[in-house]
Scaffold this motif. Structure first.
Motif, mmCIF file in Angstrom:
data_model
loop_
_atom_site.group_PDB
_atom_site.id
_atom_site.type_symbol
_atom_site.label_atom_id
_atom_site.label_comp_id
_atom_site.label_asym_id
_atom_site.label_seq_id
_atom_site.Cartn_x
_atom_site.Cartn_y
_atom_site.Cartn_z
ATOM 1 N N GLY B 189 0.798 -1.225 0.000
ATOM 2 C CA GLY B 189 0.000 0.000 0.000
ATOM 3 C C GLY B 189 0.823 1.263 0.000
ATOM 4 N N ARG B 190 2.123 1.132 -0.293
ATOM 5 C CA ARG B 190 2.961 2.323 -0.362
ATOM 6 C C ARG B 190 3.024 2.814 -1.807
ATOM 7 N N LEU B 248 -6.586 15.557 -7.478
ATOM 8 C CA LEU B 248 -7.539 15.292 -6.398
ATOM 9 C C LEU B 248 -8.200 13.937 -6.603
ATOM 10 N N ARG B 249 -8.631 13.677 -7.827
ATOM 11 C CA ARG B 249 -9.322 12.400 -8.088
ATOM 12 C C ARG B 249 -8.373 11.220 -7.962
ATOM 13 N N GLY B 255 -7.729 6.575 -1.558
ATOM 14 C CA GLY B 255 -8.137 6.730 -0.170
ATOM 15 C C GLY B 255 -7.769 8.038 0.499
ATOM 16 N N ALA B 256 -7.373 9.066 -0.280
ATOM 17 C CA ALA B 256 -7.046 10.353 0.337
ATOM 18 C C ALA B 256 -8.315 11.042 0.835
ATOM 19 N N GLY B 446 -5.141 9.827 4.734
ATOM 20 C CA GLY B 446 -6.193 8.954 4.204
ATOM 21 C C GLY B 446 -7.492 9.167 4.953
ATOM 22 N N THR B 447 -8.573 8.636 4.383
ATOM 23 C CA THR B 447 -9.869 8.767 5.064
ATOM 24 C C THR B 447 -9.905 7.934 6.343
ATOM 25 N N ASP B 448 -8.900 7.068 6.513
ATOM 26 C CA ASP B 448 -8.787 6.333 7.781
ATOM 27 C C ASP B 448 -7.950 7.114 8.797
#
Lengths: 492, 495
Positions: B189-190, B248-249, B255-256, B446-448
């Protein structure tokens, strides 16, 4: 020697026209296009600096000049007129300071006869930037190949090749831009041969730049007449009363050279093409370059200097050995002043040769530490005549120097960098354009290949006079305690 | 062959600051991916005024940036008021209605002066006093707008040119016409690189660090309409046509976290003479902000706002939107010869429509109800005032019309001196406020609520700094500040 009349029976103008018409995008190397772009940028720069000069202003005020309606811009003004008149004025302006590029083979200036005409007619016909660049290359090739046929007899005899050959080059360039066919291109060249003129007797006067406006206008007119169905003798070059025999004289030219190797490789790729980087006598340039290089690489500050020695080639020094210039003109011919200026400012600009710039205290202080003498290792009869060495002794005792053996202008293997070109362009353009138009104009010229309509470029060289609200006087600031400072009135 | 340490997506001020900073901080192989071709390079930076707002305590601190200013101008330093960090932060808070991100705005303010000096020294960006933009003439002297004293020489075009020259000098690779389309991740995931579309098709560029500095979505009609609304959806674009929200997209696809005011943007009245995008040659000179000296008519021939409500600074942002709400999103600004010399120099980029009578002028305009237009002007002139009654263009003069709806509350001069001039106007969008959430190291969150390893963002892509409005001159300093931070951490991450 050949008189050009014996081969294949075809007139020279027609054989030239074949080559001109066959010239297309595939004929130009990237290097040639890059040099063309640089030269066009440089020519626009020197045009803008030449607009306020007396020769241009007198011309502009002459009754009948710029009276014709049209779409072509007189650079640095709001005047729109016929392509012919815009070429006349812009061409004259472009050579007003003799600050434009040059070619040793031509014995003159290859760009100024062409650029004004190409912009003026390009605006009227909505030419693309690529078309303008290719037409420019055709013009340079035509001029310099002709020069190979007639020089240096032509030059020594007293003709001004920039003007005499430039007329024909401009006709060739415009014919290419207008996409004239071979017959009409040949007619354009033949008309141009008849309109060719320019005497070296008028060097050093306003009439020298006038030659340029006149030759560009005549070349343009020749192409426009040919387009309209005018006629002329296609043998006007080799005829016993034609260009070669009349201008040079029988046996004093080699007509075959006007055609030999035409376009392969292009003359513009030759090392003898050069730009003038600084607005002073060319003989001072090698020493200025060495001073700039030394100051930059060794981070020399003017206050650290105890002694400054300038050793140009002897032939460069004789007319530039002016230890204490008293007028702006003397300053232009003072290698001492030019080098001191380079040390002080890291640049040599037009304003350094205006008013009393040469008498500034910082200048006179450094001039007192400066000595110029001919370089002992650079012989008068050497084939390298454009060398110079600069030696700086610092207060800490270090002695630093830079030397170049032969540096004629900037081009060939030593082209101006984009930064150096921008430095010259912005310096020149400030003489007739509002500041906010200068960088966008340079940006558009740098990417001329991609311009779809040349009017996108020239609109940035137009000065709108409707709004004259901006004050030109000296600027003074209110003390901070006396202000009710606005947040800002400027809106991004 | 497309292996790098740091990939920078975008080539405006923020992106090139990031690239230069990455190189300065030890990254050997840095590439800048510019989606635009060479002749359109440089993002919105090219269109900007180049003004740099930064905090300083003593005006003389700025002297290394503007050598010679003291000799050139009288009372130069005496005329400058200190602009402290507290002042700067206060302005940010004020114009964003207190919503600016507390952490990021502090980083911006605290680093602002160091950033500008770094741009000057490392970026080799020449600077000059911003006199023609932010100083105001009053009587015989000039008065500075606070905090807005320095700009890049030759404005945005000069700034962009200097950044590219520095990048090239430092050995940074610049690839034109190369559009990043997708961020690539390794098995853990990097970030491992980006996918790029260029003239030859699709390429893969590899790097452990990617900096996104490719702007907002102001040129993307779909995103504008979706996030800001249909009025701004039909706005013309003042800057680069390439800011389409790609970065942005791409980031949100992995997951940003979106952050800041996605419904917000900067928009102004601009000329309606051009197509959907203002021509690059015009830079920021498409603005039409001198409406306060005349009146604005819509296509029904009516006035629709109080042109003289306040100085342009305080009205331009809402008037851009107001014109967009009118029929055809278009209006005409009408002036007479008494005031035409007061128009901002930026008006020079249009040729006005002119006539010797108001009838002759209206006849040439794209107005549907010309009878109404002439009636509006006649009514206005009846209610308007004479110059001798106290007209003063340098301040709100209180010279109000009497009996109109809407009233013109300042500078309400009669329009009665031929010839007459008309300039078209519409609403133009400058940039969008919505972006991504970043950490103080410019890492993308990320959104997390965990940073995405190897992904950094800067410039207009940073969300949370601006809401509703922004203080002029902040965009470039913010871009270079977070670009510099992003480049440094991207270089460290790539080691």
């Amino acid at each position: 020697m050949s008189d050009g009349s014996n081969q294949s029976g075809q007139p020279i103008a027609l054989r030239l026209a074949e080559r001109i018409c066959a010239f297309d995008e595939g004929s130009a190397t990237e290097r040639a296009l890059s040099q063309a772009r640089t030269s066009i940028i440089d020519t626009v720069a020197v045009t803008l600096v030449g607009i306020p000069e007396p020769c241009t202003q007198i011309l502009l005020k002459t009754p009948g000049v710029c009276g014709a309606p049209g779409k072509s811009l007189v650079f640095g003004t709001h005047v729109r007129t016929s392509a012919l008149d815009a070429t006349f004025v812009n061409g004259t302006a472009s050579h007003a300071l003799d600050y434009d590029d040059f070619s040793g083979v031509l014995g003159g200036h290859q760009s100024v006869p062409l650029v004004a005409a190409l912009f003026a007619v390009g605006e009227e016909r909505k030419a693309t930037g690529k078309q303008l660049l290719l037409a420019y290359l055709v013009g340079v090739e035509t001029e310099i190949k002709l020069a190979r046929a007639v020089n240096y007899h032509h030059y020594d005899k007293g003709w001004h090749p920039t003007s005499t050959l430039g007329t024909i080059g401009a006709a060739a360039a415009v014919a290419h831009l207008l996409r004239l066919d071979e017959q009409r291109t040949a007619i354009a060249l033949a008309i141009a041969a008849s309109l060719s003129s320019g005497l070296k007797a008028n060097f050093g006067t306003m009439t020298k730049p006038l030659h340029i406006g006149h030759c560009g206008r005549n070349g343009l007119m020749a192409a426009l007449l040919a387009e309209g169905g005018f006629d002329a003798n296609p043998s006007a070059f080799e005829h016993h009363q034609g260009f070669f025999n009349v201008f040079n004289g029988p046996g004093k030219f080699d007509a075959a050279k006007a055609l030999a190797g035409w376009g392969a490789p292009l003359e513009i790729e030759e090392k003898s093409i050069a730009l003038k980087q600084f607005p002073c006598c060319g003989s001072t340039h090698p020493a200025i370059m060495m001073m700039l290089q030394l100051a930059r690489e060794e981070a020399i500050r003017p206050d650290d200097v105890r002694r400054l020695e300038i050793l140009p080639h002897g032939r460069r020094l004789r007319h530039t050995n002016t230890p204490h210039p008293q007028t702006p003109l003397q300053a232009k011919f003072s290698v001492q002043y030019a080098v001191v200026r380079a040390l002080l400012d890291g640049a040599v600009r037009l304003k350094d040769f205006e008013g009393e710039a040469h008498l500034e205290p910082a200048v006179t202080r450094l001039l007192a530490l400066t000595e110029a003498r001919p370089h002992p290792d650079m012989a008068d009869d050497s084939d390298k005549q454009w060398g110079a060495e600069v030696i700086v002794t610092l207060k800490d005792g270090r002695r630093l120097s830079r030397r170049v053996d032969d540096l004629v202008g900037r081009g060939g293997d030593n082209p101006m960098t984009q930064d150096e070109l921008w430095e010259k362009f912005s310096d020149c353009a400030a003489h007739s354009l509002p500041r906010e138009q200068i960088a966008p104009l340079f940006d558009r010229l740098e990417t001329l290949d991609a311009v779809s309509d040349i009017n996108q470029v020239t609109q940035l060289a137009e000065v709108n006079t409707l709004h004259t609200g901006r004050s030109k006087g000296p600027i003074s600031f209110a003390h901070r305690d006396e202000q009710a400072a606005p947040e800002t009135t400027w809106v991004p | 062959m497309n292996e790098f340490d740091v990939i920078v997506v975008g080539a405006g001020n923020a992106a090139l600051a990031a690239a230069v900073s990455a190189r300065e901080n030890g990254a050997e192989r840095v590439v800048v991916l510019e989606k635009a071709p060479r002749e359109m390079r440089g993002g919105n930076t090219h269109w900007s005024g180049g003004v740099l707002r930064f905090a300083f305590d003593d005006p003389r601190e700025i002297s290394p940036l503007v050598p010679g200013a003291e000799q050139q101008y009288e009372n130069f330093y005496e005329g400058i008021t200190a602009y402290t960090k507290a002042d700067y932060h206060g302005d940010l808070m004020r114009v964003t209605n207190g919503r600016t991100d507390p952490v990021l705005s502090r980083i911006l303010v605290d680093n602002s002066k160091a950033t500008v000096f770094w741009m000057n020294e490392v970026g080799r960006i020449k600077m000059e006093p911003a006199i023609t933009l932010s100083a105001v003439r009053k009587d015989n002297v000039m008065i500075w707008a606070r905090g807005l004293v320095v700009r890049a020489a030759h404005e945005g075009v000069g700034l962009s040119r200097s950044w590219f020259a520095t990048a090239e000098r430092m050995g940074i690779t610049v690839r034109y016409a190369s559009a990043a389309t997708e961020l690539l991740l390794d098995g853990r995931g990097r970030i491992s690189g980006v996918k790029v579309r260029d003239a030859d098709g699709l390429q893969t560029y590899s790097a452990r660090s990617v900096v996104l500095g490719c702007g907002g979505f102001e040129a993307n009609v779909q995103m504008r309409t979706q996030h800001i609304g249909p009025l701004v959806g039909q706005a013309k674009v003042r800057g680069t046509p390439h800011n389409q929200g790609d970065g942005l997209r791409m980031a949100m696809a992995i997951g940003a976290m979106p952050w800041g005011q996605w419904a917000g943007c900067h928009a102004t009245p601009i000329s309606a003479d051009w197509g959907d995008f203002a021509p690059r040659e015009m830079t920021d000179r498409s603005n039409r902000l001198s409406y306060l000296y005349g009146v604005m008519l819509n296509r029904r021939g009516k006035r629709f706002l109080d042109e003289g409500e306040d100085t342009a600074l305080f009205t331009y942002a809402k008037f851009g939107r107001a014109i967009l709400a009118e029929p055809g999103a278009k209006a005409y600004q009408i002036f007479d010869s008494k005031v035409v010399h007061l128009l901002e120099p930026r008006y020079q980029t249009s040729k006005p429509i002119t006539a010797d009578t108001l009838e002759g002028l209206i006849a040439q305009l794209d107005i549907d109800d010309k009878v109404q237009a002439l009636k509006t002007l006649a009514d206005y002139n009846k209610a308007a005032r004479g110059a001798e009654e106290g007209f003063d263009p340098s301040r709100r003069d209180g010279l109000s019309s009497r009996g109109l709806t809407p009233e013109k509350t300042n500078w309400a001069l009669k329009i009665d001196k031929a010839p007459y001039y008309a300039y078209s106007a519409t609403g133009g969008i400058t940039f969008t406020f919505g972006g991504l959430k970043i950490t103080e190291n410019a890492q993308v969150m990320g959104t997390d609520w965990r940073p995405l390893p190897g992904l950094f963002a800067c410039g207009e892509m940073v969300g949370g700094l601006f809401y509703d409005n922004y203080p002029a001159g902040t965009g470039l300093v913010s871009g270079a500040t977070f670009g510099r931070i992003a480049g440094r951490h991207a270089a460290l991450h790539a080691e």
